[in-house]
Design a protein around this motif. Structure first.
Motif, PDB file in Angstrom:
ATOM      1  N   ARG A   1      50.783-111.931  -4.806  1.00  0.00           N
ATOM      2  CA  ARG A   1      50.982-110.716  -4.018  1.00  0.00           C
ATOM      3  C   ARG A   1      51.069-109.491  -4.914  1.00  0.00           C
ATOM      4  O   ARG A   1      50.705-108.383  -4.501  1.00  0.00           O
TER       5      ARG A   1
ATOM      6  N   LEU B   1      47.884-107.487  -5.309  1.00  0.00           N
ATOM      7  CA  LEU B   1      47.558-106.575  -4.205  1.00  0.00           C
ATOM      8  C   LEU B   1      48.334-105.275  -4.344  1.00  0.00           C
ATOM      9  O   LEU B   1      47.807-104.189  -4.153  1.00  0.00           O
TER      10      LEU B   1
ATOM     11  N   ARG C   1      46.997-101.443  -5.109  1.00  0.00           N
ATOM     12  CA  ARG C   1      47.394-100.238  -4.346  1.00  0.00           C
ATOM     13  C   ARG C   1      47.889 -99.153  -5.298  1.00  0.00           C
ATOM     14  O   ARG C   1      47.513 -97.984  -5.171  1.00  0.00           O
TER      15      ARG C   1
ATOM     16  N   LYS D   1      45.104 -97.473  -7.201  1.00  0.00           N
ATOM     17  CA  LYS D   1      44.358 -96.520  -6.362  1.00  0.00           C
ATOM     18  C   LYS D   1      45.156 -95.241  -6.158  1.00  0.00           C
ATOM     19  O   LYS D   1      44.608 -94.141  -6.211  1.00  0.00           O
ATOM     20  N   GLU D   2      46.450 -95.388  -5.917  1.00  0.00           N
ATOM     21  CA  GLU D   2      47.297 -94.199  -5.700  1.00  0.00           C
ATOM     22  C   GLU D   2      47.243 -93.271  -6.917  1.00  0.00           C
ATOM     23  O   GLU D   2      47.180 -92.061  -6.769  1.00  0.00           O
TER      24      GLU D   2
ATOM     25  N   ARG E   1      43.434 -91.921  -7.616  1.00  0.00           N
ATOM     26  CA  ARG E   1      42.879 -91.018  -6.605  1.00  0.00           C
ATOM     27  C   ARG E   1      43.557 -89.660  -6.582  1.00  0.00           C
ATOM     28  O   ARG E   1      43.249 -88.826  -5.742  1.00  0.00           O
ATOM     29  N   ASP E   2      44.505 -89.472  -7.476  1.00  0.00           N
ATOM     30  CA  ASP E   2      45.139 -88.160  -7.583  1.00  0.00           C
ATOM     31  C   ASP E   2      44.455 -87.413  -8.727  1.00  0.00           C
ATOM     32  O   ASP E   2      44.620 -87.761  -9.898  1.00  0.00           O
TER      33      ASP E   2
ATOM     34  N   SER F   1      59.274 -94.152   3.476  1.00  0.00           N
ATOM     35  CA  SER F   1      59.508 -95.280   4.388  1.00  0.00           C
ATOM     36  C   SER F   1      58.627 -96.470   4.034  1.00  0.00           C
ATOM     37  O   SER F   1      58.919 -97.588   4.437  1.00  0.00           O
ATOM     38  N   LEU F   2      57.549 -96.195   3.295  1.00  0.00           N
ATOM     39  CA  LEU F   2      56.677 -97.308   2.895  1.00  0.00           C
ATOM     40  C   LEU F   2      57.483 -98.332   2.097  1.00  0.00           C
ATOM     41  O   LEU F   2      57.290 -99.541   2.241  1.00  0.00           O
TER      42      LEU F   2
ATOM     43  N   ARG G   1      59.344-100.628   4.283  1.00  0.00           N
ATOM     44  CA  ARG G   1      58.436-101.646   4.825  1.00  0.00           C
ATOM     45  C   ARG G   1      58.180-102.741   3.783  1.00  0.00           C
ATOM     46  O   ARG G   1      58.183-103.923   4.100  1.00  0.00           O
ATOM     47  N   LEU G   2      57.949-102.305   2.546  1.00  0.00           N
ATOM     48  CA  LEU G   2      57.628-103.280   1.495  1.00  0.00           C
ATOM     49  C   LEU G   2      58.845-104.116   1.106  1.00  0.00           C
ATOM     50  O   LEU G   2      58.719-105.296   0.795  1.00  0.00           O
ATOM     51  N   PHE G   3      60.038-103.490   1.116  1.00  0.00           N
ATOM     52  CA  PHE G   3      61.253-104.245   0.810  1.00  0.00           C
ATOM     53  C   PHE G   3      61.511-105.325   1.866  1.00  0.00           C
ATOM     54  O   PHE G   3      62.111-106.356   1.572  1.00  0.00           O
TER      55      PHE G   3
ATOM     56  N   SER H   1      59.205-106.926   3.330  1.00  0.00           N
ATOM     57  CA  SER H   1      58.087-107.880   3.274  1.00  0.00           C
ATOM     58  C   SER H   1      58.423-109.007   2.287  1.00  0.00           C
ATOM     59  O   SER H   1      59.443-108.953   1.600  1.00  0.00           O
TER      60      SER H   1
ATOM     61  N   LEU I   1      57.410-109.475  -0.565  1.00  0.00           N
ATOM     62  CA  LEU I   1      57.309-109.082  -1.981  1.00  0.00           C
ATOM     63  C   LEU I   1      58.665-109.262  -2.673  1.00  0.00           C
ATOM     64  O   LEU I   1      59.697-108.862  -2.131  1.00  0.00           O
TER      65      LEU I   1
ATOM     66  N   LEU J   1      67.080-106.037   4.742  1.00  0.00           N
ATOM     67  CA  LEU J   1      67.042-104.873   3.861  1.00  0.00           C
ATOM     68  C   LEU J   1      68.419-104.553   3.309  1.00  0.00           C
ATOM     69  O   LEU J   1      68.539-103.932   2.255  1.00  0.00           O
TER      70      LEU J   1
ATOM     71  N   LEU K   1      58.351-104.890  10.329  1.00  0.00           N
ATOM     72  CA  LEU K   1      59.010-103.756  10.963  1.00  0.00           C
ATOM     73  C   LEU K   1      58.204-102.478  10.816  1.00  0.00           C
ATOM     74  O   LEU K   1      57.397-102.345   9.897  1.00  0.00           O
TER      75      LEU K   1
ATOM     76  N   PRO L   1      59.246 -98.765  10.337  1.00  0.00           N
ATOM     77  CA  PRO L   1      60.415 -97.904  10.141  1.00  0.00           C
ATOM     78  C   PRO L   1      60.350 -96.627  10.978  1.00  0.00           C
ATOM     79  O   PRO L   1      59.300 -96.270  11.526  1.00  0.00           O
TER      80      PRO L   1
ATOM     81  N   ALA M   1      55.326 -95.089   7.746  1.00  0.00           N
ATOM     82  CA  ALA M   1      55.417 -95.794   6.457  1.00  0.00           C
ATOM     83  C   ALA M   1      54.033 -96.263   6.028  1.00  0.00           C
ATOM     84  O   ALA M   1      53.613 -97.377   6.335  1.00  0.00           O
TER      85      ALA M   1
ATOM     86  N   ASN N   1      47.378 -92.283  -0.313  1.00  0.00           N
ATOM     87  CA  ASN N   1      46.065 -92.180  -0.971  1.00  0.00           C
ATOM     88  C   ASN N   1      45.135 -93.351  -0.683  1.00  0.00           C
ATOM     89  O   ASN N   1      44.035 -93.413  -1.214  1.00  0.00           O
ATOM     90  N   LEU N   2      45.606 -94.277   0.146  1.00  0.00           N
ATOM     91  CA  LEU N   2      44.743 -95.388   0.555  1.00  0.00           C
ATOM     92  C   LEU N   2      44.117 -95.039   1.897  1.00  0.00           C
ATOM     93  O   LEU N   2      44.664 -94.232   2.658  1.00  0.00           O
TER      94      LEU N   2
ATOM     95  N   TYR O   1      51.424-110.348   3.305  1.00  0.00           N
ATOM     96  CA  TYR O   1      51.990-111.395   4.173  1.00  0.00           C
ATOM     97  C   TYR O   1      51.189-112.693   4.107  1.00  0.00           C
ATOM     98  O   TYR O   1      51.342-113.557   4.966  1.00  0.00           O
TER      99      TYR O   1
ATOM    100  N   LYS P   1      41.205 -91.312   3.811  1.00  0.00           N
ATOM    101  CA  LYS P   1      42.535 -91.417   3.205  1.00  0.00           C
ATOM    102  C   LYS P   1      43.565 -91.062   4.270  1.00  0.00           C
ATOM    103  O   LYS P   1      43.383 -90.105   5.029  1.00  0.00           O
TER     104      LYS P   1
END
Lengths: 245, 244
Positions: A2, A5, A9, A12-13, A16-17, A79-80, A83-85, A87, A89, B52, B80, B82, B86, B90-91, B104, B131
């Motif tokens: 994982r 992946l 990301r 790319k972040e 792409r800046d 907030s991303l 979401r990732l916490f 998940s 990961l 969390l 979830l 949020p 979220a 840049n994607l 997942y 983007k």
């Protein structure tokens, strides 16, 4: 796998800046060209390309801390991250995911620096490959600093600390612009207690083919890199649990 | 079958009890709305259930796995959305969806297929390769919820999913949520009474970290002897005593 992946990301972040590319590759190259032009117009050897190229390569790598620190700090406040916490990961996935994409970027940055240096008169030989290898611990050092700064500070603070303070520290105290021995005193003592001058000296020794001079300096960089990485991983894990709250 | 069972679930921050001995049981496939004024403990409850944040005391069992003893298994089953959008700025929309699908456990092909399905279901085709930061707020919110669904979760937490959406976008999202009813267990927090009434099977009303009442909107109206659900909510959140 994982973390791959997540690493993709993050890559790319960063890539792409356009500001990242401008600062990470463009700015060090501008400095390299500028100082080489100065050298071409003065009678004394102040910025010889053999000595300048490894210095600029180290200076360029300092921007890696800015990229990674800013990304991590921004993620932490978004907030991303929540979401990732939530998940599957794991902490290791996060750390590897942030660190891995920076490594090829760092190598690429140094490669570009040396390619431009070839056009400015740097001899094209096996020592340049060795210099690239010698820069690996420096790259790890700056990746670790970025991870640490991004875990502690906000993205604005990272901009100030890594973007202004660290890049200046790594420039002034590295012996790139001038020989720190000429200044002497406390300045020299502080410079030699920090890893930047050692990173540049190791690079210079590699380029010059003075192989026996590489390691005394490189040990400093390796020690700092390992220390900073260990602290960064510890702090990141601690902050990860705290931020999730 | 019970999907979520909390056992005296409590979260305390220094001298403030955010969630106080919450006992709650939610059936599989149920859409449970969690209502309360700001600071009632809704988001903290969701954060504990989604692993969390660790409870100060108590536990919760999600489809047989404890959030304390087996959070890894819990995380595989849930997803979830949020409170705030979220997404990775840049994607592209498609890349965001594929990223979450991959995290997942989906392989590349499945992730691509699932992303295409979500793009279609959430009407995101026109921005699929853009983007995310260039897409509108409504589009970003839809993507955020699509990202929560792409992992095909058994339990979904939607924290104020329609916050900041215009009326038509909200209605569109409601129809998506309605389609999910019965298929997955959903806990939804909202400040919109109408949303809770229209979408949920049961509603739980929290105040000061405690569950004040649980029931259908009709049951809560009847219990408080009021005429509207909004009135019932006001009565229940202003009551000092716990009434279940």
């Amino acid at each position: 796998m994982r973390f791959l992946l997540f690493a993709s990301r993050n890559q790319k972040e960063i890539l792409r800046d356009p500001l990242n590319l401008a600062f990470g590759i463009g700015f060090p190259l501008v400095v390299l060209l500028l100082l080489s032009t100065i050298q071409a117009n003065i009678p004394v050897s102040l910025f010889e390309i053999e000595k300048l190229a490894p210095g600029i390569a180290v200076f360029g790598l300092s921007f890696i801390s800015l990229f990674s620190g800013t990304l991590i700090a921004k993620d932490r406040s978004s907030s991303l991250m929540m979401r990732l916490f939530a998940s599957p990961l794991t902490a290791s996935d996060f750390i590897l995911g942030y660190a891995l994409p920076l490594f090829p970027m760092a190598i690429m940055q140094s490669v570009v620096c040396f390619i431009v240096s070839f056009f400015l008169g740097l001899p094209m030989n096996v020592n340049v490959m060795l210099a690239l290898l010698v820069l690996v611990p420096t790259a790890l050092l700056f990746i670790g600093i970025g991870l640490l700064a991004g875990s502690i500070f906000t993205d604005k603070q990272v901009g100030g600390i890594c973007g202004a303070l660290l890049t200046n520290l790594s420039a002034w105290l590295s012996g790139t612009w001038f020989d720190v021995n000429l200044v002497g005193g406390s300045f020299k003592t502080i410079a030699y207690l920090l890893p930047f001058v050692h990173a540049v000296n190791a690079g210079k020794a590699a380029i010059a083919g003075d192989y026996e001079l590489i390691f005394p300096d490189l040990w400093w960089v390796i020690g700092y890199a390992l220390g900073i990485l260990i602290i960064a991983i510890f702090v990141f894990k601690k902050k990860m649990n705290k931020d999730a709250v | 079958m019970i999907a979520i069972q909390t056992i005296r679930l409590t979260k305390q921050y220094k001298d403030k009890i955010a969630v106080d001995a919450l006992d709650l049981s939610i059936d599989q496939g149920e859409l449970f709305a969690l209502l309360g004024v700001n600071g009632a403990g809704k988001t903290t409850t969701i954060k504990m259930l989604s692993c969390l944040t660790t409870p100060t005391s108590g536990d919760a069992v999600l489809l047989g796995d404890s959030i304390l003893s087996n959070p890894k298994a819990v995380k595989e089953k849930i997803n979830l959305s949020p409170q705030e959008t979220a997404v990775a700025d840049n994607l592209t929309v498609k890349e965001n969806l594929e990223l979450i699908a991959g995290i997942y456990g989906c392989d590349k092909k499945t992730a691509q297929r699932n992303a295409a399905e979500m793009i279609s279901a959430f009407d995101l085709a026109e921005v699929a390769n853009m983007k995310v930061k260039t897409a509108s707020g409504g589009m970003q919110r839809r993507l955020s919820i699509a990202m929560a669904l792409i992992s095909d979760p058994q339990i979904l937490f939607l924290d104020e999913p329609t916050l900041g959406l215009d009326v038509s976008a909200r209605r569109e999202l409601w129809s998506v949520i309605k389609k999910l009813k019965g298929k997955i267990t959903i806990i939804l927090t909202t400040h919109y009474m109408e949303e809770a009434e229209k979408l949920s099977d049961r509603i739980g009303i929290m105040a000061k970290g405690r569950m004040k009442a649980v029931g259908t909107s009709a049951e809560l109206i009847s219990r408080t002897k009021t005429n509207t659900f909004e009135d019932a909510f006001i009565v229940l959140t202003s009551e000092a005593e716990v009434s279940k």
